[in-house]
Write a protein that holds these residues in place. Structure first.
Motif, mmCIF file in Angstrom:
data_model
loop_
_atom_site.group_PDB
_atom_site.id
_atom_site.type_symbol
_atom_site.label_atom_id
_atom_site.label_comp_id
_atom_site.label_asym_id
_atom_site.label_seq_id
_atom_site.Cartn_x
_atom_site.Cartn_y
_atom_site.Cartn_z
ATOM 1 N N LEU A 127 -1.343 -2.491 0.408
ATOM 2 C CA LEU A 127 -2.407 -2.808 -0.543
ATOM 3 C C LEU A 127 -2.353 -1.877 -1.736
ATOM 4 N N HIS A 128 -2.819 -2.384 -2.837
ATOM 5 C CA HIS A 128 -3.003 -1.579 -4.040
ATOM 6 C C HIS A 128 -4.479 -1.692 -4.397
ATOM 7 N N PRO A 129 -5.322 -0.828 -3.818
ATOM 8 C CA PRO A 129 -6.776 -0.964 -3.990
ATOM 9 C C PRO A 129 -7.238 -1.060 -5.434
ATOM 10 N N SER A 130 -6.572 -0.362 -6.343
ATOM 11 C CA SER A 130 -7.004 -0.409 -7.746
ATOM 12 C C SER A 130 -6.755 -1.771 -8.382
ATOM 13 N N GLU A 131 -5.922 -2.603 -7.748
ATOM 14 C CA GLU A 131 -5.601 -3.928 -8.287
ATOM 15 C C GLU A 131 -6.341 -5.051 -7.567
ATOM 16 N N ALA A 183 -7.518 0.745 3.767
ATOM 17 C CA ALA A 183 -6.444 1.278 4.614
ATOM 18 C C ALA A 183 -6.467 0.628 5.984
ATOM 19 N N GLU A 184 -7.646 0.428 6.543
ATOM 20 C CA GLU A 184 -7.759 -0.230 7.845
ATOM 21 C C GLU A 184 -7.305 -1.686 7.761
ATOM 22 N N HIS A 185 -7.663 -2.368 6.678
ATOM 23 C CA HIS A 185 -7.222 -3.755 6.477
ATOM 24 C C HIS A 185 -5.692 -3.816 6.412
ATOM 25 N N ALA A 186 -5.089 -2.883 5.682
ATOM 26 C CA ALA A 186 -3.626 -2.836 5.573
ATOM 27 C C ALA A 186 -2.993 -2.570 6.934
ATOM 28 N N ARG A 187 -3.600 -1.681 7.705
ATOM 29 C CA ARG A 187 -3.062 -1.369 9.036
ATOM 30 C C ARG A 187 -3.108 -2.595 9.939
ATOM 31 N N ILE A 188 -4.235 -3.278 9.945
ATOM 32 C CA ILE A 188 -4.405 -4.433 10.830
ATOM 33 C C ILE A 188 -3.512 -5.596 10.422
#
Length: 105
Positions: free
Chosen positions: A95-99, A85-90
């Motif tokens: 992101l789709h973490p499961s993928e 989530a932090e990576h997506a914010r920055i």
């Protein structure tokens, strides 16, 4: 925490007050959290530290694992989700973490 009908705001440094703002009528409401259950009056990590240690001590002292409600895999998974989530914010990405193997165990 933002929702479709309102938001909740809590700043631990400002004490035990939680503000609810209703988007529908644009009215804030303040709730005062009861600190009586938390020994020492501190809500580190919103009380999670206290309750984590309380459960750990109960499990160890009694020898009963029913007090341990999650294990290392769940802890690692939730931390990875937070990092994603932090990576997506920055990066401003979705992101789709499961993928993505970077965010799964």
């Amino acid at each position: 925490v933002y929702g479709t009908m309102g938001q909740l705001v809590w700043d631990e440094s400002k004490g035990t007050h939680i503000q609810h703002f209703d988007f529908r009528n644009e009215e804030p409401h303040i709730y005062k959290e009861d600190m009586s259950r938390v020994k020492g009056g501190s809500w580190s990590h919103g009380g999670a530290d206290f309750f984590l240690m309380e459960a750990f001590v109960k499990a160890v002292s009694s020898g009963d694992t029913k007090y341990v409600t999650s294990g290392p895999a769940v802890s690692l998974e939730t931390h990875l989700l937070t990092f994603a989530a932090e990576h997506a914010r920055i990066t401003g990405t979705v992101l789709h973490p499961s993928e993505d193997p970077r965010w799964t165990i």
